[in-house]
Design an enzyme around this catalytic site. Sequence first.
Site, PDB file in Angstrom:
ATOM      1  N   ALA A  96       0.854  -1.183  -0.032  1.00 40.89           N
ATOM      2  CA  ALA A  96       0.030   0.027  -0.041  1.00 40.89           C
ATOM      3  C   ALA A  96       0.863   1.227  -0.160  1.00 40.89           C
ATOM      4  O   ALA A  96       0.616   2.339  -0.667  1.00 40.89           O
ATOM      5  CB  ALA A  96      -1.116   0.023   1.182  1.00 40.89           C
ATOM      6  N   ASP A  97       1.960   1.417   0.795  1.00 46.06           N
ATOM      7  CA  ASP A  97       2.667   2.302   0.735  1.00 46.06           C
ATOM      8  C   ASP A  97       3.267   2.606  -0.495  1.00 46.06           C
ATOM      9  O   ASP A  97       3.619   3.773  -1.047  1.00 46.06           O
ATOM     10  CB  ASP A  97       4.179   2.086   1.528  1.00 46.06           C
ATOM     11  CG  ASP A  97       3.513   2.398   3.032  1.00 46.06           C
ATOM     12  OD1 ASP A  97       3.169   3.598   3.594  1.00 46.06           O
ATOM     13  OD2 ASP A  97       3.640   1.471   4.110  1.00 46.06           O
ATOM     14  N   SER A  98       3.854   1.659  -1.605  1.00 50.24           N
ATOM     15  CA  SER A  98       4.199   1.909  -2.572  1.00 50.24           C
ATOM     16  C   SER A  98       3.415   2.111  -3.775  1.00 50.24           C
ATOM     17  O   SER A  98       3.799   2.969  -4.510  1.00 50.24           O
ATOM     18  CB  SER A  98       5.070   0.436  -2.963  1.00 50.24           C
ATOM     19  OG  SER A  98       6.088  -0.109  -2.232  1.00 50.24           O
TER      20      SER A  98
END
Length: 395
Positions: A167-169
């Site tokens: 999700a961060d990427s």
Amino acid sequence: MSAPLDGITVVDLATLFAGPLAAAFLGDFGADVIKVEHPAKPDPSRGHGPSRDGVGLWWKVLGRNKRTVTLNLSDPEGAELLRRLLADADVLVENFRPGTLERWGLGPAELHAVNPRLVITRISGFGQVGPYARRPGFGTLAEAMSGFAAATGETDGPPTLPPFGLADSVSALAAAYAVMLALRARDVTGTGQVVDLAIIEPIMAMLGPQITWYDQLGYVQPRLGNRSNNNAPRNTYRCADGRWVAVSTSAQSIAERVLRLVGRAELIAEPWFATGSGRAAHADELDAAVSAWVAQRDRDEVVAAFEQAQAAVAPVYDVRDILADPQYAALGTVRTVPDEELGEVRMQNVPFRLGATPGEIRHAGRRHGQDTDAVFGALGLDADELAALRERGVL
């Protein structure tokens, strides 16, 4: 030839992981990225995961193409130095819990009073508004709340989270895209704006039409393991040498080629075989056919046979396979980067190629505060002032 973002200055206040990665993507294409860390509390990614000789390796990737400075933003002198730094900057990237910058006198209103052209990129778990806005938020929570975990894993198993910052990427790519849109809008209007990115949203946008399916049909995406409700055979299969391959048959013609290859051409004549959903309903039978054929052959033989048949297959790689693969070598996917601490370090290259103005990883993540004197010296601070600020814990 100059890089696309030459002349753009990005101030990166963010930590773990979406914000720093977004700033790194901008730095890959020429932006001057200034990474700001607390004097006594470096970015946690410096100590996240494996290290070599005490040097954090994740930071080497996340901190690439950035100059590093230290600054205590909660100190009034530190806040004032940030305002001076942002007076001529183009982009700010931050991921503090909503309300934190405002408490320090560094909210959008104050910063736009200093620099109306500034693009302020605010990345948080749940966004700047709403009942969850002030909750601590991480990518793991976004993977859970977006619907990703609920749809991932074996049919009879638990919801499954990825073993990396998915999700961060995804949010980092979305944030870099949003920054470019805001910079383009600034070209037209002359003024900057606030980008409000909630990490729970970009990954949801990548999950396909799940909301529309539910809205129109009441359909909830189930966990299917490696299978799909839209086509079959679609799975991973174990080869005779213990290695694995993945097979996809999204196109009808590919499905037919696979079944001919594995010696089960008679299944093509079945009425249900004519549609992806029909094949998916008979996944057990199709998987058994492919699995039995694959299990009798080593991986390289399987891949070669599929390629000759023009059927879609890929070996299931770990990092060792990636580094030895000729396709990745031809693309330049892995780059050897010079580094002052490690000598050289290999990492993923810029994730796409521009024909005329390609991106470049110029150096890996630098030491904590390595460029503090150069950056703040350029604002007019002399050596005595810098030393005094360090003594007071501002730098």
